[in-house]
Motif scaffolding. Structure first.
Motif, PDB file in Angstrom:
ATOM      1  N   PHE A 186       0.831  -1.210   0.000  1.00  0.00           N
ATOM      2  CA  PHE A 186       0.000   0.000   0.000  1.00  0.00           C
ATOM      3  C   PHE A 186       0.865   1.259   0.000  1.00  0.00           C
ATOM      4  CE2 PHE A 186      -4.355  -1.566   1.739  1.00  0.00           C
ATOM      5  CZ  PHE A 186      -4.402  -2.504   0.730  1.00  0.00           C
ATOM      6  N   ASP A 187       1.922   1.235   0.753  1.00  0.00           N
ATOM      7  CA  ASP A 187       2.786   2.411   0.813  1.00  0.00           C
ATOM      8  C   ASP A 187       3.478   2.666  -0.527  1.00  0.00           C
ATOM      9  OD1 ASP A 187       2.026   2.677   3.429  1.00  0.00           O
ATOM     10  OD2 ASP A 187       3.881   1.866   4.285  1.00  0.00           O
ATOM     11  N   VAL A 188       3.920   1.589  -1.192  1.00  0.00           N
ATOM     12  CA  VAL A 188       4.545   1.741  -2.504  1.00  0.00           C
ATOM     13  C   VAL A 188       3.544   2.304  -3.511  1.00  0.00           C
ATOM     14  CG1 VAL A 188       5.463   0.451  -4.475  1.00  0.00           C
ATOM     15  CG2 VAL A 188       6.329  -0.002  -2.190  1.00  0.00           C
ATOM     16  N   ALA A 189       2.297   1.873  -3.406  1.00  0.00           N
ATOM     17  CA  ALA A 189       1.269   2.317  -4.349  1.00  0.00           C
ATOM     18  C   ALA A 189       0.655   3.660  -3.973  1.00  0.00           C
ATOM     19  CB  ALA A 189       0.171   1.263  -4.453  1.00  0.00           C
ATOM     20  N   GLY A 190       0.969   4.160  -2.782  1.00  0.00           N
ATOM     21  CA  GLY A 190       0.365   5.417  -2.349  1.00  0.00           C
ATOM     22  C   GLY A 190      -1.080   5.273  -1.950  1.00  0.00           C
ATOM     23  N   ILE A 191      -1.471   4.082  -1.480  1.00  0.00           N
ATOM     24  CA  ILE A 191      -2.836   3.865  -0.999  1.00  0.00           C
ATOM     25  C   ILE A 191      -2.860   4.221   0.483  1.00  0.00           C
ATOM     26  CG2 ILE A 191      -4.646   2.155  -0.583  1.00  0.00           C
ATOM     27  CD1 ILE A 191      -3.584   0.643  -3.043  1.00  0.00           C
ATOM     28  N   PRO A 192      -3.580   5.248   0.867  1.00  0.00           N
ATOM     29  CA  PRO A 192      -3.560   5.684   2.272  1.00  0.00           C
ATOM     30  C   PRO A 192      -4.192   4.635   3.180  1.00  0.00           C
ATOM     31  CG  PRO A 192      -5.263   6.854   1.064  1.00  0.00           C
ATOM     32  CD  PRO A 192      -4.500   6.066   0.049  1.00  0.00           C
ATOM     33  N   ARG A 193      -3.621   4.480   4.374  1.00  0.00           N
ATOM     34  CA  ARG A 193      -4.098   3.452   5.304  1.00  0.00           C
ATOM     35  C   ARG A 193      -4.019   3.981   6.724  1.00  0.00           C
ATOM     36  NH1 ARG A 193       0.281   1.106   7.824  1.00  0.00           N
ATOM     37  NH2 ARG A 193       2.313   1.494   6.864  1.00  0.00           N
ATOM     38  N   VAL A 194      -4.788   3.340   7.588  1.00  0.00           N
ATOM     39  CA  VAL A 194      -4.686   3.671   9.010  1.00  0.00           C
ATOM     40  C   VAL A 194      -3.356   3.150   9.551  1.00  0.00           C
ATOM     41  CG1 VAL A 194      -7.179   3.642   9.370  1.00  0.00           C
ATOM     42  CG2 VAL A 194      -5.875   1.527   9.664  1.00  0.00           C
ATOM     43  N   LYS A 195      -2.890   3.756  10.642  1.00  0.00           N
ATOM     44  CA  LYS A 195      -1.687   3.268  11.297  1.00  0.00           C
ATOM     45  C   LYS A 195      -1.993   1.919  11.947  1.00  0.00           C
ATOM     46  CE  LYS A 195      -0.142   7.954  12.439  1.00  0.00           C
ATOM     47  NZ  LYS A 195       0.136   8.902  13.557  1.00  0.00           N
ATOM     48  N   GLU A 196      -1.110   0.951  11.766  1.00  0.00           N
ATOM     49  CA  GLU A 196      -1.315  -0.392  12.319  1.00  0.00           C
ATOM     50  C   GLU A 196       0.008  -0.942  12.835  1.00  0.00           C
ATOM     51  OE1 GLU A 196      -4.999  -2.240   9.723  1.00  0.00           O
ATOM     52  OE2 GLU A 196      -2.959  -2.580   9.014  1.00  0.00           O
ATOM     53  N   LEU A 197      -0.070  -1.647  13.955  1.00  0.00           N
ATOM     54  CA  LEU A 197       1.091  -2.330  14.510  1.00  0.00           C
ATOM     55  C   LEU A 197       0.657  -3.701  14.989  1.00  0.00           C
ATOM     56  CD1 LEU A 197       2.702   0.606  16.539  1.00  0.00           C
ATOM     57  CD2 LEU A 197       3.596  -0.415  14.426  1.00  0.00           C
ATOM     58  N   VAL A 198       1.544  -4.691  14.865  1.00  0.00           N
ATOM     59  CA  VAL A 198       1.251  -6.065  15.282  1.00  0.00           C
ATOM     60  C   VAL A 198       1.831  -6.302  16.666  1.00  0.00           C
ATOM     61  CG1 VAL A 198       1.627  -8.510  14.761  1.00  0.00           C
ATOM     62  CG2 VAL A 198       1.210  -6.882  12.902  1.00  0.00           C
ATOM     63  N   ALA A 199       1.053  -6.937  17.513  1.00  0.00           N
ATOM     64  CA  ALA A 199       1.509  -7.277  18.864  1.00  0.00           C
ATOM     65  C   ALA A 199       1.351  -8.769  19.095  1.00  0.00           C
ATOM     66  CB  ALA A 199       0.718  -6.495  19.905  1.00  0.00           C
ATOM     67  N   THR A 200       2.374  -9.370  19.706  1.00  0.00           N
ATOM     68  CA  THR A 200       2.293 -10.796  20.075  1.00  0.00           C
ATOM     69  C   THR A 200       2.333 -10.973  21.584  1.00  0.00           C
ATOM     70  OG1 THR A 200       4.696 -10.998  19.810  1.00  0.00           O
ATOM     71  CG2 THR A 200       3.309 -11.574  17.905  1.00  0.00           C
ATOM     72  N   SER A 201       2.347  -9.843  22.301  1.00  0.00           N
ATOM     73  CA  SER A 201       2.311  -9.907  23.763  1.00  0.00           C
ATOM     74  C   SER A 201       1.514  -8.734  24.294  1.00  0.00           C
ATOM     75  CB  SER A 201       3.730  -9.878  24.349  1.00  0.00           C
ATOM     76  OG  SER A 201       4.318  -8.594  24.160  1.00  0.00           O
ATOM     77  N   GLU A 202       1.104  -8.846  25.538  1.00  0.00           N
ATOM     78  CA  GLU A 202       0.335  -7.768  26.162  1.00  0.00           C
ATOM     79  C   GLU A 202       1.122  -6.457  26.165  1.00  0.00           C
ATOM     80  OE1 GLU A 202      -0.884  -6.477  30.665  1.00  0.00           O
ATOM     81  OE2 GLU A 202      -0.788  -8.618  30.220  1.00  0.00           O
TER      82      GLU A 202
ATOM     83  N   ARG B 286      -4.551   3.754  -8.470  1.00  0.00           N
ATOM     84  CA  ARG B 286      -3.290   3.328  -7.852  1.00  0.00           C
ATOM     85  C   ARG B 286      -3.293   1.815  -7.597  1.00  0.00           C
ATOM     86  NH1 ARG B 286       0.304   6.999  -6.079  1.00  0.00           N
ATOM     87  NH2 ARG B 286      -0.289   9.200  -6.250  1.00  0.00           N
ATOM     88  N   LEU B 287      -4.421   1.284  -7.122  1.00  0.00           N
ATOM     89  CA  LEU B 287      -4.500  -0.161  -6.919  1.00  0.00           C
ATOM     90  C   LEU B 287      -4.346  -0.898  -8.239  1.00  0.00           C
ATOM     91  CD1 LEU B 287      -5.067  -2.636  -5.110  1.00  0.00           C
ATOM     92  CD2 LEU B 287      -7.501  -2.331  -5.659  1.00  0.00           C
ATOM     93  N   SER B 288      -4.987  -0.391  -9.300  1.00  0.00           N
ATOM     94  CA  SER B 288      -4.920  -1.078 -10.596  1.00  0.00           C
ATOM     95  C   SER B 288      -3.492  -1.141 -11.116  1.00  0.00           C
ATOM     96  CB  SER B 288      -5.847  -0.385 -11.608  1.00  0.00           C
ATOM     97  OG  SER B 288      -5.275   0.779 -12.149  1.00  0.00           O
ATOM     98  N   TRP B 289      -2.723  -0.083 -10.901  1.00  0.00           N
ATOM     99  CA  TRP B 289      -1.339  -0.091 -11.370  1.00  0.00           C
ATOM    100  C   TRP B 289      -0.432  -0.934 -10.475  1.00  0.00           C
ATOM    101  CZ3 TRP B 289       0.532   0.959 -15.944  1.00  0.00           C
ATOM    102  CH2 TRP B 289      -0.221   1.753 -16.809  1.00  0.00           C
TER     103      TRP B 289
END
Length: 685
Positions: free
Chosen positions: A491-507, A648-651
């Motif tokens: 998404f970042d390479v394509a310039g598709i805006p997204r919400v901020k996200e982070l992955v957690a595997t612990s509390e 942008r997604l199509s390209w």
């Protein structure tokens, strides 16, 4: 490939010719003779010295050089005959009407391939096998009827089915539809619908070549070739209408995403035709009615006058046209309107529909047409004139024919009395006119033509995506659904805006992620594909204590591999996705999210890569378009930004064919921003 000797052969041989005209080999000879083939005509039949008055040879080896060979012999003998004619007699065009090849079994398919190899080696053209043949203004090499008069003012017709070609011709002739060249390609062993269309494009001559092309397609083997040459022809001023049969073959397949469930190979066909500017039809009558509209002068606007002497057909045509977005405007009061009314019988109406009664005359019709042409604010006319069989009406049809030639505005003749005044209608058609015997079919065809778009711009350059960066990410992935870091990277390479996200595997990681992003946040389970179905999405979390609590809840869900902490966004739910269809590439779908995509299936499709104009057209076709714009003081979204994200997604997908399904559902949009909130990407190599 198409060879000139297929179209204008100086000599033709029918191998398997017969004196029995109920056999294909006999009917081909008869059609060639009846329709005045002017070249040298030969026959091959080991049991006859003469076939229908032309010389017959016992063996193809005895023939002189031949331009075109038509084979009506059992499949097992065809390869040897093609080899002999190509090797020894300089034959450059073959029509194999025989069946028993690839449509039958694998052995027949192998035989087909061997024949193609011989034709290719000699630079020869092969039509068929398993076809009815070819008709051009120079020869009628078919074993079927009818054989219509062929003129460059008619339409070129290419069909993947011989029987269907006959039925379409039979549908067109009573409407006055004329033909230029007719190709039945059968199994398309060497030459398919796309190849014939390419030839017609590459050899197009303005003022000589037909301006209308009709297609009946059962399999699209080369979508890119069809797109390129259909677009080219339309950009040269041609019009194309097509039927693609088999529209529901993939419609019920199981899919793991909304996009997969909504998309089928038929959606790809629909997107391809729209991108090329082809008017898609779904039946013979619709195809030949659209073709007849093409044969009329173009309608420059949306306002139509309906001229009728029968109320019912006028009402039904009005409904059909207005349902399709055309307008039947009232005729405004004016001296011209008053003057016209004085020339009609009492009880006539000049309101639109303009009704001049069952007793209306040719002279009165002429006055109405002149007023519509010169005085009234309309762009064209539909004239309904039938007969109860009480009196002759040939003079009306003669006048209508003349007015159609001299008026600048198009006139669409609706002459429904094909029994009562059969001879008058036939005379009208013989003067080169078309007839629309059914007003509702005309209304639907006319609106379909008016709403068709010009071909989209085709370009291999883009200002949106860096192909090398896309490939760098894709080449590091594994098959299957992708983790958030891959989705984020693409998404970042394509310039598709997204919400901020982070992955957690612990509390602890979950708490730190939430504090980094900022409250409120959304928490989602990672692992299960359908998160909401397992209770794997928690919204509007506003403090650390709730983060800790929900982390343990989500981590205990069966199949959980971690927890995604995401920015809490707001706005209208939107949907964007794509699937990869073999040969066609990616089909992009857009629409509103939530129930609109899940229940109402309000989506529009396009074929990647897309232009901004195509993306805007997709959005505009949505039933929910008014909601997206903003409706009754409810705010809408930034439509320009939504269109840009679609492009942008199509390209992005243009350089990542390994992506077989992508679902962005939802995007949340408002007047200032649009953010991708949740996405799934499946990669298969």
């Amino acid at each position: 490939m198409i060879h000139e000797k297929l179209l204008r052969p100086r000599s033709i041989v029918v191998v398997g010719a017969s004196n029995n005209v109920t056999k294909p080999g006999g009917k081909v000879i008869k059609n060639l003779l009846d329709h005045d083939y002017k070249g040298d005509l030969f026959a091959v039949n080991p049991n006859e010295n003469s076939i229908q008055g032309i010389p017959s040879f016992t063996d193809v080896a005895d023939l002189p050089d031949i331009d075109l060979a038509i084979l009506a012999i059992p499949a097992r003998f065809c390869l040897k005959v093609v080899e002999e004619l190509a090797d020894e007699h300089d034959t450059k065009a073959f029509i194999i009407i025989s069946a028993g090849f690839g449509e039958l079994n694998a052995e027949g398919k192998t035989l087909e391939k061997k024949i193609v190899e011989v034709a290719d080696r000699h630079g020869a053209c092969l039509i068929g096998p398993n076809c009815i043949g070819v008709m051009t203004p120079h020869h009628a090499s078919v074993f079927t009827t009818p054989v219509p008069p062929l003129t460059h003012e008619g339409c070129d017709f290419i069909s993947g089915s011989g029987a269907t070609a006959v039925f379409i011709i039979e549908s067109g002739i009573p409407k006055g539809l004329r033909f230029a060249n007719i190709f039945s390609v059968g199994n398309s062993a060497q030459t398919g619908v796309e190849d014939v269309l390419a030839y017609l494009d590459e050899n197009y001559v303005e003022g000589v070549s037909s301006k209308v092309k009709l297609l009946y397609v059962e399999n699209i083997n080369d979508p890119d070739k069809l797109l390129i040459h259909a677009s080219s022809l339309i950009n040269k001023g041609c019009k194309i209408a097509a039927i693609k049969a088999g529209s529901s073959d993939a419609g019920s397949r199981a899919a793991s995403s909304h996009t997969g469930a909504l998309t089928s190979s038929d959606a790809a066909v629909d997107a391809l035709f729209r991108k090329a500017g082809i008017v898609r039809c779904y039946g013979r009558e619709e195809l030949t009615t659209v073709a007849s509209v093409f044969m009329c002068k173009p309608l420059a606007g949306k306002k139509l006058a309906i001229v009728t002497h029968a109320g019912g057909p006028g009402v039904m045509l009005t409904d059909a046209l207005e349902d399709g977005g055309l307008k039947i405007p009232a005729i405004e009061d004016s001296p011209a309107k008053e003057a016209l009314l004085t020339k009609l019988f009492p009880g006539s109406s000049v309101e639109n529909p303009i009704d001049f009664l069952a007793t209306g005359t040719a002279e009165q019709l002429g006055e109405i047409i002149d007023a519509c042409e010169n005085e009234f604010d309309v762009d064209g006319m539909a004239v309904i004139f039938g007969s109860p069989g009480l009196f002759p009406i040939g003079d009306v049809y003669d006048l209508l024919s003349e007015k159609m030639k001299v008026c600048q505005k198009p006139i669409y003749p609706i002459l429904p009395s094909i029994v009562n005044v059969k001879e008058d209608v036939a005379h009208f058609i013989a003067r080169g006119n078309v007839n629309f015997p059914d007003e509702v079919l005309l209304g639907r065809a006319l609106t379909k033509v008016m709403h068709s778009s010009q071909p989209a711009a085709i370009s291999d350059t883009n200002p949106y995506v860096d192909p090398l960066k896309v490939r760098e990410i894709i080449e590091k992935t594994r098959n299957g659904y992708q983790p958030p870091e891959v989705i984020h990277g693409l998404f970042d390479v394509a310039g598709i805006p997204r919400v901020k996200e982070l992955v957690a595997t612990s509390e602890t990681e979950a708490v730190l992620a939430a504090m980094n992003i900022g409250f409120p946040v959304v928490m989602k389970v990672l692992g299960p594909v359908h998160k909401t179905e397992v209770g794997g999405v928690v919204l509007n979390i506003r403090n650390v204590a709730d983060v800790r609590k929900e982390f343990y809840h989500l981590a205990e869900i069966d199949g959980a591999e971690g927890v995604l902490i995401a920015q809490m966004a707001s706005g209208m739910e939107l949907f964007l996705g794509a699937t990869y269809e073999d040969k066609f590439g990616h089909v992009i779908l857009c629409g509103m999210g939530g129930i609109y995509v899940e229940v109402m299936k309000d989506v529009a499709s396009g074929l990647a890569p897309l232009t901004l104009d195509e993306a805007h057209s997709m959005i505009h076709r949505l039933k929910s378009y008014k909601l997206l714009k903003g409706y009754r003081k409810q705010p809408g979204i930034d439509i320009d930004r939504y269109a840009e994200i679609i492009v942008r997604l199509s390209w992005l997908l243009r350089y990542a064919t390994e992506i077989k399904e992508i679902d962005i559902n939802p995007l949340l949009g408002n007047a200032s921003e649009i953010l991708a909130v949740d996405a799934r990407i499946r990669i298969e190599r």
